[in-house]
Design a protein around this motif. Structure first.
Motif, PDB file in Angstrom:
ATOM      1  N   GLY A  24       0.824  -1.200   0.000  1.00  0.00           N
ATOM      2  CA  GLY A  24       0.000   0.000   0.000  1.00  0.00           C
ATOM      3  C   GLY A  24       0.856   1.247   0.000  1.00  0.00           C
ATOM      4  N   LEU A  25       0.913   1.914   1.141  1.00  0.00           N
ATOM      5  CA  LEU A  25       1.652   3.164   1.257  1.00  0.00           C
ATOM      6  C   LEU A  25       3.075   2.902   1.753  1.00  0.00           C
ATOM      7  N   THR A  26       4.047   3.477   1.060  1.00  0.00           N
ATOM      8  CA  THR A  26       5.445   3.450   1.469  1.00  0.00           C
ATOM      9  C   THR A  26       5.903   4.887   1.677  1.00  0.00           C
ATOM     10  N   ALA A 328      -3.649  11.216   2.426  1.00  0.00           N
ATOM     11  CA  ALA A 328      -3.077   9.973   2.948  1.00  0.00           C
ATOM     12  C   ALA A 328      -4.131   8.879   3.014  1.00  0.00           C
ATOM     13  N   SER A 329      -5.341   9.220   3.429  1.00  0.00           N
ATOM     14  CA  SER A 329      -6.423   8.239   3.504  1.00  0.00           C
ATOM     15  C   SER A 329      -6.767   7.714   2.119  1.00  0.00           C
ATOM     16  N   ARG A 332      -4.055   5.313   0.918  1.00  0.00           N
ATOM     17  CA  ARG A 332      -4.079   4.026   1.618  1.00  0.00           C
ATOM     18  C   ARG A 332      -5.273   3.167   1.205  1.00  0.00           C
ATOM     19  N   GLN A 336      -0.656   1.120  -4.846  1.00  0.00           N
ATOM     20  CA  GLN A 336       0.630   1.394  -4.216  1.00  0.00           C
ATOM     21  C   GLN A 336       0.991   2.864  -4.382  1.00  0.00           C
ATOM     22  N   ASP A 352       1.772   3.783  11.131  1.00  0.00           N
ATOM     23  CA  ASP A 352       0.901   2.609  11.221  1.00  0.00           C
ATOM     24  C   ASP A 352       1.657   1.357  10.785  1.00  0.00           C
ATOM     25  N   SER A 354       0.717  -0.945   8.920  1.00  0.00           N
ATOM     26  CA  SER A 354       0.472  -1.304   7.523  1.00  0.00           C
ATOM     27  C   SER A 354       1.325  -0.502   6.545  1.00  0.00           C
ATOM     28  N   VAL A 355       2.024   0.522   7.040  1.00  0.00           N
ATOM     29  CA  VAL A 355       2.810   1.405   6.189  1.00  0.00           C
ATOM     30  C   VAL A 355       4.272   0.968   6.171  1.00  0.00           C
TER      31      VAL A 355
END
Length: 372
Positions: A24-26, A328-329, A332, A336, A352, A354-355
């Protein structure tokens, strides 16, 4: 198709480095000048064989090195793939060359490789897309057309080929080295491709216009921000375009090139009816660029069922806290994205679990941060 990792060798400030990219988010973070932008540039280069920052590939080779190489590893379900791009001077040559491979096989264009992920990049260097000359926006719009409808990618190339042939003939006629007898043949070919190209662009902008306006408003652009395609020709049929060419033949012969057609079209970004490239501040232009890229991401996700990899450099500086949260939301929520920042606190939710977090330190050392 998702990007798993990127490997760099002698690219910009990196001698050798590897970075894993999250599902997802990096978030890539570190001080100014450490190499964050270079990493995003490498990801784009590895997926497209082009740099979003320069047209001179020599600038990508680390100082003192002979060649640079970027390899992007991909995963499509259980199937692994790799794209690689190398540029530099070979030991037995004095001229630099660029070599591209897909799963180890040489290719002439990465853009034609089926496994290549779609990629979109926001960088300060890309502001030319908003405030630069019309040619930049035309080229970008044609890339969007090719991304949404891959089978239409050849239309722009064919139009350019026929246009070059017509221009060469006009120059010969002007100098007395050719007659006008063969010009109608090229006119008809040009008309056919011009109508098709304009139709493709019109359809693309019609898909982008509403999500662009919505994104611009959400990001805080003042006034009504709109996207508008302005074709030079009013023709909707080939015969209409041919009539326009005939009306302008004398002027074309005087110049020695074609002054009418889709190669003179404009993609207009306006705020309250005024061109943003002229009357907008740099901050407003940055927001408009981000809104356009996010709109394209939405259209591609809807029509191709493929969400582009988003590369965002210094994107949070123009946004207040509320809009940082919104962006950001959104990122996410799917696909990617890689965001570069000097401070993790600038990216809501960056800590988080997940990040994926990548810390860049001076000296071209790339380290993956420990999970929270």
């Amino acid at each position: 198709m998702r990007v798993v990792s990127v490997q760099l060798r002698d690219f910009r400030t990196y001698a050798r480095a590897e970075a894993g990219i999250g599902d997802g988010l990096t978030v890539v973070y570190g001080p100014n000048g450490a190499g964050k932008s270079n990493l995003l540039e490498a990801l784009y280069f590895g997926c497209t064989a082009r740099s979003p920052r320069t047209r001179n590939d020599r600038e990508l080779v680390r100082f003192g090195a002979q060649a640079a190489r970027v390899a992007v590893r991909l995963l499509d379900g259980a199937h692994a793939h790799e794209l690689s791009v190398g540029f530099g001077t070979l030991p037995d040559s004095t001229q630099p060359v660029k070599r591209m491979t897909a799963d180890g096989a040489p290719v002439e264009r990465l853009l034609d490789v089926e496994i290549r992920p779609l990629v979109s990049v926001f960088m300060p260097d890309r502001l030319d897309l908003v405030k630069g000359p019309p040619a930049v926006r035309r080229a970008h719009l044609d890339q969007v057309v090719a991304a949404v409808w891959p089978l239409r990618a050849d239309t722009r190339r064919e139009y350019s080929r026929v246009l070059a042939q017509r221009n060469a003939l006009l120059a010969r006629i002007r100098s007395g080295r050719a007659s006008e007898a063969t010009l109608p043949t090229w006119d008809r070919e040009l008309a056919s491709r011009a109508i098709e190209l304009s139709a493709h662009r019109t359809q693309a902008v019609s898909l982008l216009a509403e999500p662009f306006a919505q994104r611009a408003a959400q990001l805080g652009c003042s006034g009504e921000v709109t996207l508008e395609y302005r074709p030079r020709s009013r023709a909707v049929e080939e015969e209409d375009f041919l009539a326009e060419l005939r009306e302008r033949l004398a002027a074309d012969l005087e110049r020695g090139f074609s002054g009418h057609g889709p190669h003179r079209d404009e993609l207009m970004i306006r705020r309250d009816g005024r061109e943003l490239r002229v009357f907008g501040s740099q901050g407003e232009q940055r927001l408009a660029l981000l809104a356009l890229l996010l709109a394209e991401r939405e259209v591609l996700a809807d029509h191709r069922r493929r969400t582009p990899l988003m590369l965002l450099d210094d994107v949070m500086s123009e946004l207040d806290g509320e809009r940082r949260e919104l962006l950001a939301s959104d990122l996410r929520a799917g696909g990617q994205s890689v965001i570069a920042t000097t401070d993790l606190a600038h990216v809501p939710g960056a800590t988080d679990a997940s990040v994926t977090r990548l810390r860049i330190s001076p000296g071209a050392i790339l380290q993956e941060a420990l999970a929270a």
